[in-house]
Design an enzyme around this catalytic site. Structure first.
Site, short mmCIF file in Angstrom:
data_model
loop_
_atom_site.label_atom_id
_atom_site.label_comp_id
_atom_site.label_asym_id
_atom_site.label_seq_id
_atom_site.Cartn_x
_atom_site.Cartn_y
_atom_site.Cartn_z
CD GLU A 1 35.91 1.73 -20.64
OE1 GLU A 1 34.83 2.20 -21.03
OE2 GLU A 1 36.08 1.18 -19.53
CB SER B 1 74.28 36.68 24.00
OG SER B 1 74.08 37.09 25.35
#
Length: 818
Positions: free
Chosen positions: A87, A479
């Site tokens: 770059e 239960s």
């Protein structure tokens, strides 16, 4: 002539001044609207939130932009070199604008004018920072001028390293990854420090145009661009020519990282964490805030829980026959591309999709779903296998019509059927038939001391259904709720040896008559509370709740967190209200830890992007834990400030009674763990629509239910003892290896007395029908036989006169008592 030259020179000076004035006015106008570049000092980019398991393993990442901020000091030199070469090779020497590079780009563009080539850019890294952070991407002269002005100012304000840090953390790399750290993970599933020269060069090639250098769709262009960057690195002296040659010989090597959940079997757990984070901090903080979340998940225990629940669901489902194929495709010709389109359960890697290619009475020929690459291209190779007739016998029964069983594979499958298979022997290419079960369930395992959720399974497969049945499904506990009725009784004057009448009972309310039955229809006559728990007697429980008053039962249920508000009606004593597995397991944890209230949690700690802890589940204090030095002071102690919601002696009594459930009661023989104490309770709802089991050891509590998402009877054997308890037993047998053996703690002052297991009275010497029962100080076995029933103590004559069924139950169940 001299006068003419002087005239022209003067005219040129005037024109120059006019142009300069115009440029000055233009630049002055440009500078008026420039954004404030000082905001870069407080740069806080959207950063991914990362969620970790209890052992630190990465579970999941959440982000709109998959980015992890990385300080420039942590970026290796070879990675910096790759980006500078690609770059801006003069980055560390230019003032923000690279005049040499700009001139070279202008010359190159003039030479290529009309060739159709894309114009060559000359933006420096500083200019790209100005554009990405402060300006738009518009291709205009005004924007380029502003970019140049900002670049000069940025260079004057920030160091080169700071500018490079901003650039490397902001740029877009494709595949929804932003910043160099996120890109390294996305493309190569490794940290930045682990990147090779070739890998760093490829990442440096991407900012110019990620789509142009896609690793799968445009692999050739990606390799060319990567190699160009490698050459520039060698040209600029960052690597040798030999290093460059070696790097260019390497393949692209992209290993795209999966999104979402990363830890096997943790999908439901991760989703629950995500939901809680959004509820606590909002979506923006989750997807952009860069939170670091440490959860309570134990990965090993999670795998065990998943395996146990899945195994139980498959066993139940296969006993009810074959549902049919997943889909139908053409089995002639090349079936690979069509089969590759079929969706599969990605979180059940043990299974594979296959197409039936041929069927005989002895075996089924299959073709396995071929893999695809990142671009969706189907692997041309085709893998085949067989299913022997004996490995799919369960499927001979049709789940839609059990009266018409098949006799061989050709009565079940046909060519073109898409099915699931699981390998028996991959080398021999032998498989067995599988199918996603219709029945579902939820499972939670927890540390009873801290409330940390160690494992959570919300169903058979997250890919099949994202609904979390461990935390979201409201089901009747049946239960499994009874221990809290009995805990309320033990906390309010009853003992484990108190005797309740187990016989038919009628409750009249609002003109309606309710006749609760015991499972199986039998009645046991006068029985101790222990027997009521061990045998899960409904009629006893209703009589006990009636004798105490349902307001008291409701208070205890709310205190334990089972319900927010419980309706105080007798039917609720049998677990007819709706709650979740998470709540039930949390309530049982209170029984396991001696009565201390806990707050269940899936999150241990949350840190913000700077490492500051903003949430911690642990609320207990440790005075002296942070002492700077030791001066012969006492060892620090953790101050337990949790609320005591149940008497520790009561907690031990109900625990002892539920040990009987495992040893002699409705779960007998289903939990093969012998090296530690285990207590628990089965639960079965009306018409066997839900089957529950919740149980615990001194250091682990877990619970589950099985049922259809639309409540439907599971069948006569669909009980807590028949379906749920074996799953708990399978889980505990493996999970016990992760925790040390332990015994339940007997509170100081508790009296252990041998009693007759039927009458609850003190046992006679030599009586074989005895059991050791735990009594609180000041209590003990009754001196005379007393039976609680219909809200009052009953005599023998009253028992016989009130109900012929009671008389039969007493005389048959307790011979010789009277």
């Amino acid at each position: 002539m001299i006068r003419l030259i002087g005239y022209l020179f003067g005219l040129a000076c005037v024109l120059f001044l006019v142009v300069a004035a115009g440029v000055g006015i233009y630049l002055t106008g440009m500078t008026k609207d420039l954004p404030n570049y000082e905001v870069l000092a407080s740069y806080e980019p959207p950063v991914a939130t990362r969620v970790h398991a209890g052992n630190g393993a990465l579970m999941a990442e959440y982000a709109r932009e998959r980015r992890l901020f990385l300080p420039i000091q942590a970026v290796p030199d070879r990675v910096k070199a790759a980006f500078l070469s690609a770059e801006d090779k003069n980055f560390y020497s230019h003032p923000g604008i690279d005049i040499t590079g700009l001139g070279r780009a202008i010359l190159s563009n003039l030479q290529n004018f009309g060739s159709g080539r894309r114009p060559e850019g000359a933006s420096t890294i500083t200019q790209q920072v100005a554009k990405n952070f402060l300006l738009s991407a518009d291709q205009t002269i005004d924007r380029k001028v502003k970019e140049a002005i900002l670049s000069f100012r940025i260079e004057q304000t920030y160091s080169k390293d700071k500018i490079l840090e901003l650039y490397l953390n902001e740029i877009f790399f494709g595949l929804n990854s932003y910043g160099i750290a996120g890109a390294a993970l996305t493309y190569f599933d490794k940290s930045v420090t682990e990147l090779t020269t070739a890998e760093a060069a490829y990442l440096a090639a991407l900012p110019k145009g990620p789509a142009n250098y896609h690793p799968f769709r445009r692999e050739k262009a990606a390799l060319e661009r990567r190699n160009w960057v490698i050459d520039r690195m060698a040209e600029n002296g960052y690597i040798t020519q030999d290093d460059a040659a070696e790097a260019k010989q390497q393949p692209l090597g992209v290993k795209q990282r999966r999104t979402g959940t990363h830890l096997f079997a943790s999908d439901f757990f991760s989703e629950e964490v995500r939901r809680q984070l959004i509820e606590r901090y909002g979506e923006k903080s989750l997807y952009e805030g860069g939170l670091s979340v440490r959860t309570s998940l134990d990965p090993d225990m999670q795998v065990i829980a998943r395996r146990a629940l899945q195994s139980g669901l498959i066993d139940y489902d296969e006993r009810r026959g074959f549902h049919g194929p997943i889909a139908q495709i053409a089995a002639s010709g090349d079936w690979g591309p069509e089969l590759a389109k079929q969706k599969f359960l990605s979180d059940v890697p043990e299974w594979k999709l296959a197409v039936v290619t041929d069927v005989t009475a002895k075996a089924v020929g299959i073709g396995l779903q071929p893999p695809t690459d990142g671009a969706g291209k189907v692997d041309p190779a085709r893998e085949i296998g067989t299913i022997a007739a004996d490995d799919m016998k369960w499927a001979y029964r049709d789940s839609n019509d059990a009266r018409k069983p098949a006799k061989s594979p050709d009565g079940v499958l046909k060519p073109g059927d898409v099915i699931y298979v699981e390998a028996i022997n991959e080398q021999a290419k032998t498989y067995k038939l599988r199918q996603p079960p219709k029945v579902q369930g939820g499972f939670v395992a927890m540390d009873p001391i801290t409330g940390r959720v160690l494992a959570m399974v919300g169903g058979f497969s997250y890919g099949q259904s994202e609904f979390n049945r461990a935390t979201q499904a409201m089901r009747q506990p049946g239960s499994s709720f009874k221990p809290f009725v009995y805990s309320a009784a033990l906390d309010n004057g009853y003992t484990p040896a108190s005797v309740i009448l187990d016989a038919p009972i009628e409750i009249v309310s609002g003109g309606q008559v309710w006749r609760p039955d015991n499972y199986g229809g039998e009645a046991g006559g006068p029985s101790t509370l222990r027997t009521g728990i061990e045998k899960s007697r409904n009629q006893m429980t209703v009589r006990l709740a009636q004798d105490m008053g349902m307001e008291l039962v409701a208070e205890y249920a709310e205190r334990f967190g089972i319900y927010d508000k419980m309706l105080p009606v007798l039917a609720m004593s049998l677990g007819s209200g709706e709650t979740t597995v998470m709540r039930m397991v949390s309530a049982y944890a209170v029984l396991a830890n001696g009565g201390k209230q806990i707050k269940p949690t899936v999150i241990d700690r949350i840190q913000d992007r700077y490492g500051k802890t903003i949430f911690r589940h642990e609320e207990r204090n440790c005075d002296g834990c942070n002492a700077k030095d030791w001066s012969n002071q006492e060892e620090p102690t953790v101050v337990d400030n949790r609320e005591q919601v149940l008497d520790p002696m009561t907690a031990y009594q109900i625990t002892s009674m539920m040990q009987g459930v495992v040893l002699r009661g409705t779960a007998a023989g289903k939990i093969p763990v012998k090296d530690r104490d285990v207590a628990g309770k089965t639960g079965t709802t009306n018409d066997e629509k839900d089957a529950w089991f919740v149980g615990y050891t001194p250091n682990l509590v877990a619970g589950l239910y099985i049922g259809f998402d639309t409540p439907t009877p599971l069948g006569r054997a669909g009980t807590g003892g028949g379906l749920a308890a074996p799953i708990f037993g399978k889980f505990l047998a493996e999970a016990a290896k992760l925790t040390p053996p332990a015994k339940f703690h007997v509170p100081e002052g508790m009296q252990l007395v041998a009693v007759d297991r039927k009458t609850g009275m003190a046992a006679s010497e030599g009586d074989a029908n005895t059991i050791v029962e735990a009594f609180k100080p000041g209590t003990g076995p009754a001196d005379t036989f007393q039976v609680i029933g219909d809200g009052e103590y009953m005599t023998q004559d009253q028992i016989f006169s009130n109900s012929p069924q009671a008389q039969q139950a007493v005389t048959s169940g307790m011979p010789g008592l009277f």
